[in-house]
Scaffold this motif. Structure first.
Motif, short mmCIF file in Angstrom:
data_model
loop_
_atom_site.label_atom_id
_atom_site.label_comp_id
_atom_site.label_asym_id
_atom_site.label_seq_id
_atom_site.Cartn_x
_atom_site.Cartn_y
_atom_site.Cartn_z
N HIS A 185 -0.36 6.50 2.14
CA HIS A 185 0.17 7.68 2.81
C HIS A 185 0.36 7.35 4.29
O HIS A 185 -0.58 6.95 4.97
N GLY A 186 1.60 7.50 4.78
CA GLY A 186 1.91 7.10 6.14
C GLY A 186 2.41 5.68 6.25
O GLY A 186 2.66 5.19 7.35
N GLY A 187 2.58 5.00 5.10
CA GLY A 187 3.06 3.63 5.11
C GLY A 187 4.54 3.54 5.41
O GLY A 187 5.30 4.52 5.28
N LEU A 188 4.99 2.35 5.78
CA LEU A 188 6.39 2.10 6.11
C LEU A 188 7.02 1.27 5.00
O LEU A 188 6.53 0.20 4.66
N VAL A 189 8.11 1.79 4.44
CA VAL A 189 8.78 1.16 3.31
C VAL A 189 10.13 0.60 3.75
O VAL A 189 10.90 1.28 4.44
N ASP A 190 10.41 -0.66 3.37
CA ASP A 190 11.73 -1.25 3.57
C ASP A 190 12.52 -1.11 2.27
O ASP A 190 12.15 -1.69 1.25
N TYR A 191 13.60 -0.33 2.33
CA TYR A 191 14.42 -0.09 1.14
C TYR A 191 15.86 0.18 1.58
O TYR A 191 16.10 0.92 2.54
N ALA A 192 16.81 -0.46 0.91
CA ALA A 192 18.24 -0.27 1.17
C ALA A 192 18.57 -0.49 2.64
O ALA A 192 19.32 0.29 3.25
N ASP A 193 18.01 -1.55 3.22
CA ASP A 193 18.30 -1.93 4.61
C ASP A 193 17.93 -0.82 5.59
O ASP A 193 18.56 -0.68 6.66
N ASN A 194 16.94 -0.02 5.25
CA ASN A 194 16.48 1.04 6.13
C ASN A 194 14.97 1.12 6.09
O ASN A 194 14.32 0.58 5.18
N LYS A 195 14.40 1.78 7.09
CA LYS A 195 12.97 2.02 7.15
C LYS A 195 12.70 3.45 6.69
O LYS A 195 13.38 4.39 7.09
N TRP A 196 11.66 3.59 5.84
CA TRP A 196 11.31 4.89 5.30
C TRP A 196 9.82 5.12 5.51
O TRP A 196 9.01 4.24 5.29
N LEU A 197 9.48 6.33 5.92
CA LEU A 197 8.08 6.69 6.16
C LEU A 197 7.56 7.53 5.00
O LEU A 197 8.19 8.52 4.62
N VAL A 198 6.43 7.11 4.42
CA VAL A 198 5.83 7.85 3.31
C VAL A 198 5.16 9.09 3.89
O VAL A 198 4.09 9.02 4.49
N THR A 199 5.80 10.25 3.72
CA THR A 199 5.33 11.48 4.33
C THR A 199 4.43 12.31 3.41
O THR A 199 3.65 13.12 3.87
N GLU A 200 4.56 12.12 2.09
CA GLU A 200 3.74 12.86 1.14
C GLU A 200 3.34 11.94 -0.01
O GLU A 200 4.14 11.11 -0.44
N VAL A 201 2.13 12.13 -0.52
CA VAL A 201 1.62 11.34 -1.64
C VAL A 201 1.01 12.30 -2.65
O VAL A 201 0.25 13.21 -2.30
N ASP A 202 1.37 12.09 -3.92
CA ASP A 202 0.83 12.92 -5.00
C ASP A 202 -0.61 12.50 -5.28
O ASP A 202 -0.89 11.33 -5.55
N ALA A 203 -1.53 13.47 -5.19
CA ALA A 203 -2.94 13.16 -5.44
C ALA A 203 -3.21 12.88 -6.91
O ALA A 203 -4.24 12.26 -7.25
N SER A 204 -2.32 13.29 -7.81
CA SER A 204 -2.47 13.00 -9.24
C SER A 204 -1.88 11.61 -9.51
O SER A 204 -0.67 11.46 -9.72
N ASN A 205 -2.72 10.60 -9.48
CA ASN A 205 -2.25 9.21 -9.56
C ASN A 205 -2.94 8.43 -10.67
O ASN A 205 -3.12 7.22 -10.57
N GLU A 206 -3.34 9.12 -11.73
CA GLU A 206 -4.08 8.45 -12.80
C GLU A 206 -3.20 7.43 -13.53
O GLU A 206 -3.67 6.35 -13.89
N VAL A 207 -1.93 7.75 -13.72
CA VAL A 207 -1.02 6.82 -14.41
C VAL A 207 -0.36 5.88 -13.40
O VAL A 207 -0.35 4.67 -13.58
N TYR A 208 0.19 6.45 -12.34
CA TYR A 208 0.82 5.64 -11.29
C TYR A 208 0.82 6.45 -9.99
O TYR A 208 0.72 7.67 -10.00
N HIS A 209 0.94 5.75 -8.86
CA HIS A 209 1.00 6.38 -7.55
C HIS A 209 2.45 6.73 -7.24
O HIS A 209 3.37 5.93 -7.47
#
Length: 262
Positions: free
Chosen positions: A75-99
């Motif tokens: 949460h709050g991490g910086l993602v490189d995708y499609a030649d752009n920077k993206w900020l992880v603004t929300e994270v689902d707390a239900s992550n038993e199967v995947y985040h």
């Protein structure tokens, strides 16, 4: 290896209960199907490469990101995708199967000089602040325009020190008349959970000063001064008067033996 040992090893991996086995199968199925999905992409999160599913939303500047089972989405991490920077603004707390979570496209790099004199650069999300009481305020002499913007940044060891009164130069990279803004409202609990997340600040437009470095886009660049050194006292500040007198009486007198050069 005996048959029982093989059985217990298999149970350790796949689970002992029906629910644990269903969870194991769901994770494997998701990981296998993800690689054949059109949403499958290789992305970089905080400098490390991962495989993830990127799903578009109604707002084109926001995407849903689903990690492979076993991978953590910070949460709050910086993602490189499609030649752009993206900020992880929300994270689902239900992550038993995947985040999974939501990431928003960054559009500006903020720069400032920290207390050590180092230049800090962070990707941020700059938004129109219309919903934060943009308008006009009336003083006794004139009506002053009140222009505000919202700035969202990830929480880390640098951004934790951002506070009210700090100034930034925020404008297009090709703009000649650069605009200056000052933090007027701090919200460090905005989407911040378990000591991870993002901060949101409200900035009000202020005047550009001679201390701003317009070429580097750094406000108050020429105003930085090192913090004065704190002189450590010779004795404990909490020492009593009796302790001070006792130390003075028991102090060895200076030696009269001095070397003399002839």
């Amino acid at each position: 290896m005996s048959a029982w040992d093989a059985y217990y090893d298999r149970m350790d991996v796949r689970g002992y209960t029906r629910r644990e086995r269903t969870l194991f199968q769901t994770r494997n199925r998701f990981a296998d199907e993800l690689q054949h999905s059109l949403a499958y992409h290789k992305v970089t999160v905080n400098g490390k490469e991962y495989e993830a599913a990127i799903i578009g939303q109604e707002d084109l500047s926001v995407k849903k990101i689903c990690m492979l089972p076993g991978d953590v989405l910070p949460h709050g991490g910086l993602v490189d995708y499609a030649d752009n920077k993206w900020l992880v603004t929300e994270v689902d707390a239900s992550n038993e199967v995947y985040h999974s979570g939501l990431m928003q496209q960054c559009n500006h790099i903020i720069r400032w000089i920290d207390r050590n004199g180092d230049l800090i650069e962070k990707w941020s999300i700059i938004e129109d602040g219309t919903k934060y009481l943009i308008g006009e305020r009336t003083s006794q002499l004139m009506t002053i325009g009140d222009s505000r913007i919202a700035m969202t940044v990830g929480k880390d060891e640098d951004t934790i020190h951002l506070c009210r009164g700090m100034r930034f130069l925020v404008d297009d990279v090709d703009a000649e008349d650069v605009l200056a803004y000052q933090i007027s409202k701090v919200n460090k609990l905005f989407n911040n959970y378990n000591n991870e997340g993002v901060f949101r600040f409200i900035l009000t437009e202020v005047n550009v000063t001679d201390a701003d470095n317009l070429a580097m886009r750094v406000a108050d660049f020429y105003n930085w001064k090192p913090e004065p050194e704190t002189i450590k006292p010779d004795r404990d500040e909490d020492a009593t008067l009796e302790d001070i007198v006792h130390d003075a009486l028991n102090q060895e007198p200076p030696s009269d033996d001095k070397e003399v050069w002839i």
